[in-house]
Scaffold this motif. Sequence first.
Motif, PDB file in Angstrom:
ATOM      1  N   CYS A 193       0.832  -1.205   0.000  1.00 44.83           N
ATOM      2  CA  CYS A 193       0.000   0.000   0.000  1.00 44.83           C
ATOM      3  C   CYS A 193       0.862   1.250   0.000  1.00 44.83           C
ATOM      4  O   CYS A 193       0.607   2.200  -0.737  1.00 44.83           O
ATOM      5  CB  CYS A 193      -0.895  -0.007   1.222  1.00 44.83           C
ATOM      6  SG  CYS A 193      -2.622   0.009   0.818  1.00 44.83           S
ATOM      7  N   LEU A 194       1.870   1.260   0.856  1.00 47.30           N
ATOM      8  CA  LEU A 194       2.702   2.447   0.996  1.00 47.30           C
ATOM      9  C   LEU A 194       3.550   2.702  -0.249  1.00 47.30           C
ATOM     10  O   LEU A 194       3.862   3.849  -0.574  1.00 47.30           O
ATOM     11  CB  LEU A 194       3.598   2.308   2.226  1.00 47.30           C
ATOM     12  CG  LEU A 194       2.857   2.201   3.562  1.00 47.30           C
ATOM     13  CD1 LEU A 194       3.837   1.931   4.688  1.00 47.30           C
ATOM     14  CD2 LEU A 194       2.046   3.442   3.835  1.00 47.30           C
ATOM     15  N   LEU A 195       3.931   1.630  -0.961  1.00 49.91           N
ATOM     16  CA  LEU A 195       4.771   1.815  -2.141  1.00 49.91           C
ATOM     17  C   LEU A 195       4.010   2.399  -3.330  1.00 49.91           C
ATOM     18  O   LEU A 195       4.546   3.230  -4.072  1.00 49.91           O
ATOM     19  CB  LEU A 195       5.389   0.470  -2.550  1.00 49.91           C
ATOM     20  CG  LEU A 195       6.371  -0.151  -1.566  1.00 49.91           C
ATOM     21  CD1 LEU A 195       6.770  -1.531  -2.034  1.00 49.91           C
ATOM     22  CD2 LEU A 195       7.587   0.740  -1.417  1.00 49.91           C
ATOM     23  N   PHE A 196       2.797   1.963  -3.545  1.00 51.89           N
ATOM     24  CA  PHE A 196       2.081   2.341  -4.759  1.00 51.89           C
ATOM     25  C   PHE A 196       1.044   3.448  -4.569  1.00 51.89           C
ATOM     26  O   PHE A 196       0.458   3.910  -5.530  1.00 51.89           O
ATOM     27  CB  PHE A 196       1.376   1.113  -5.351  1.00 51.89           C
ATOM     28  CG  PHE A 196       2.333   0.064  -5.826  1.00 51.89           C
ATOM     29  CD1 PHE A 196       3.252   0.344  -6.804  1.00 51.89           C
ATOM     30  CD2 PHE A 196       2.308  -1.213  -5.284  1.00 51.89           C
ATOM     31  CE1 PHE A 196       4.135  -0.614  -7.252  1.00 51.89           C
ATOM     32  CE2 PHE A 196       3.181  -2.182  -5.726  1.00 51.89           C
ATOM     33  CZ  PHE A 196       4.106  -1.886  -6.716  1.00 51.89           C
ATOM     34  N   LYS A 197       0.795   3.869  -3.350  1.00 49.81           N
ATOM     35  CA  LYS A 197      -0.285   4.837  -3.093  1.00 49.81           C
ATOM     36  C   LYS A 197      -0.041   6.167  -3.814  1.00 49.81           C
ATOM     37  O   LYS A 197      -0.937   6.718  -4.452  1.00 49.81           O
ATOM     38  CB  LYS A 197      -0.441   5.066  -1.600  1.00 49.81           C
ATOM     39  CG  LYS A 197      -1.638   5.899  -1.246  1.00 49.81           C
ATOM     40  CD  LYS A 197      -1.816   5.953   0.248  1.00 49.81           C
ATOM     41  CE  LYS A 197      -3.079   6.718   0.571  1.00 49.81           C
ATOM     42  NZ  LYS A 197      -3.298   6.796   2.003  1.00 49.81           N
ATOM     43  N   GLU A 198       1.163   6.668  -3.770  1.00 53.45           N
ATOM     44  CA  GLU A 198       1.459   7.944  -4.412  1.00 53.45           C
ATOM     45  C   GLU A 198       1.563   7.806  -5.931  1.00 53.45           C
ATOM     46  O   GLU A 198       1.174   8.713  -6.663  1.00 53.45           O
ATOM     47  CB  GLU A 198       2.750   8.524  -3.847  1.00 53.45           C
ATOM     48  CG  GLU A 198       2.630   8.923  -2.398  1.00 53.45           C
ATOM     49  CD  GLU A 198       3.946   9.420  -1.831  1.00 53.45           C
ATOM     50  OE1 GLU A 198       4.922   9.543  -2.607  1.00 53.45           O
ATOM     51  OE2 GLU A 198       3.991   9.659  -0.628  1.00 53.45           O
ATOM     52  N   ARG A 199       2.060   6.692  -6.417  1.00 49.83           N
ATOM     53  CA  ARG A 199       2.275   6.520  -7.853  1.00 49.83           C
ATOM     54  C   ARG A 199       0.987   6.189  -8.604  1.00 49.83           C
ATOM     55  O   ARG A 199       0.762   6.688  -9.703  1.00 49.83           O
ATOM     56  CB  ARG A 199       3.291   5.407  -8.100  1.00 49.83           C
ATOM     57  CG  ARG A 199       4.661   5.750  -7.635  1.00 49.83           C
ATOM     58  CD  ARG A 199       5.616   4.638  -7.982  1.00 49.83           C
ATOM     59  NE  ARG A 199       6.880   4.869  -7.282  1.00 49.83           N
ATOM     60  CZ  ARG A 199       7.748   3.941  -7.018  1.00 49.83           C
ATOM     61  NH1 ARG A 199       7.526   2.705  -7.408  1.00 49.83           N
ATOM     62  NH2 ARG A 199       8.850   4.231  -6.391  1.00 49.83           N
ATOM     63  N   GLU A 206      -7.371   4.389  -5.016  1.00 51.19           N
ATOM     64  CA  GLU A 206      -8.331   3.377  -5.439  1.00 51.19           C
ATOM     65  C   GLU A 206      -7.640   2.180  -6.097  1.00 51.19           C
ATOM     66  O   GLU A 206      -7.904   1.023  -5.754  1.00 51.19           O
ATOM     67  CB  GLU A 206      -9.346   3.977  -6.404  1.00 51.19           C
ATOM     68  CG  GLU A 206     -10.432   2.991  -6.774  1.00 51.19           C
ATOM     69  CD  GLU A 206     -11.484   3.607  -7.701  1.00 51.19           C
ATOM     70  OE1 GLU A 206     -12.331   2.828  -8.149  1.00 51.19           O
ATOM     71  OE2 GLU A 206     -11.431   4.812  -7.955  1.00 51.19           O
ATOM     72  N   PHE A 207      -6.740   2.446  -7.022  1.00 53.21           N
ATOM     73  CA  PHE A 207      -6.056   1.359  -7.716  1.00 53.21           C
ATOM     74  C   PHE A 207      -5.168   0.569  -6.748  1.00 53.21           C
ATOM     75  O   PHE A 207      -5.081  -0.655  -6.829  1.00 53.21           O
ATOM     76  CB  PHE A 207      -5.222   1.925  -8.877  1.00 53.21           C
ATOM     77  CG  PHE A 207      -4.722   0.872  -9.802  1.00 53.21           C
ATOM     78  CD1 PHE A 207      -5.589   0.187 -10.643  1.00 53.21           C
ATOM     79  CD2 PHE A 207      -3.375   0.536  -9.824  1.00 53.21           C
ATOM     80  CE1 PHE A 207      -5.125  -0.795 -11.487  1.00 53.21           C
ATOM     81  CE2 PHE A 207      -2.906  -0.452 -10.664  1.00 53.21           C
ATOM     82  CZ  PHE A 207      -3.781  -1.114 -11.512  1.00 53.21           C
ATOM     83  N   THR A 208      -4.533   1.273  -5.823  1.00 62.36           N
ATOM     84  CA  THR A 208      -3.698   0.601  -4.824  1.00 62.36           C
ATOM     85  C   THR A 208      -4.537  -0.288  -3.913  1.00 62.36           C
ATOM     86  O   THR A 208      -4.119  -1.393  -3.553  1.00 62.36           O
ATOM     87  CB  THR A 208      -2.943   1.646  -3.983  1.00 62.36           C
ATOM     88  OG1 THR A 208      -2.206   2.492  -4.850  1.00 62.36           O
ATOM     89  CG2 THR A 208      -1.988   0.983  -3.023  1.00 62.36           C
ATOM     90  N   SER A 209      -5.725   0.153  -3.546  1.00 65.82           N
ATOM     91  CA  SER A 209      -6.585  -0.676  -2.704  1.00 65.82           C
ATOM     92  C   SER A 209      -7.017  -1.935  -3.454  1.00 65.82           C
ATOM     93  O   SER A 209      -7.102  -3.019  -2.869  1.00 65.82           O
ATOM     94  CB  SER A 209      -7.792   0.120  -2.229  1.00 65.82           C
ATOM     95  OG  SER A 209      -8.598   0.504  -3.327  1.00 65.82           O
ATOM     96  N   TRP A 210      -7.286  -1.827  -4.763  1.00 64.01           N
ATOM     97  CA  TRP A 210      -7.623  -3.022  -5.548  1.00 64.01           C
ATOM     98  C   TRP A 210      -6.430  -3.970  -5.635  1.00 64.01           C
ATOM     99  O   TRP A 210      -6.595  -5.190  -5.554  1.00 64.01           O
ATOM    100  CB  TRP A 210      -8.089  -2.619  -6.947  1.00 64.01           C
ATOM    101  CG  TRP A 210      -9.513  -2.186  -6.974  1.00 64.01           C
ATOM    102  CD1 TRP A 210      -9.983  -0.908  -7.039  1.00 64.01           C
ATOM    103  CD2 TRP A 210     -10.664  -3.033  -6.915  1.00 64.01           C
ATOM    104  NE1 TRP A 210     -11.338  -0.899  -7.010  1.00 64.01           N
ATOM    105  CE2 TRP A 210     -11.797  -2.195  -6.950  1.00 64.01           C
ATOM    106  CE3 TRP A 210     -10.857  -4.403  -6.827  1.00 64.01           C
ATOM    107  CZ2 TRP A 210     -13.090  -2.689  -6.898  1.00 64.01           C
ATOM    108  CZ3 TRP A 210     -12.137  -4.898  -6.777  1.00 64.01           C
ATOM    109  CH2 TRP A 210     -13.241  -4.051  -6.812  1.00 64.01           C
TER     110      TRP A 210
END
Length: 100
Positions: free
Chosen positions: A2-8, A12-16
């Motif tokens: 979650c922490l790696l992709f949340k900003e990039r 919503e996409f990170t939660s999926w």
Amino acid sequence: MCLLFKERLGTEFTSWLCMLGAAPFAALGFIRFQGMYTEDIVKMAISSFALSTRNLINVPFNLYYEILEPFINQSRKESIVHDKKLRKIEKAQQRKNKSA
């Protein structure tokens, strides 16, 4: 994850992605094999593959033959007396043993 992709990628996409990543592990709770759940299978696999280092030897053993061997030999001896072919086979084996 979650922490790696949340900003990039966005929230919503990170939660999926997190849900898709967790789905196989959630599904493992419903799998049963030979009456064991996944955690039991993993425990047994670790104990049998990693912790036990014995060499197992499979030697066939016929308990019924061991118990009934005297009766089988007795009935065979009795049948040799009454059967001409079996007497010939027995004599041939005796000759073979003498010559060897």
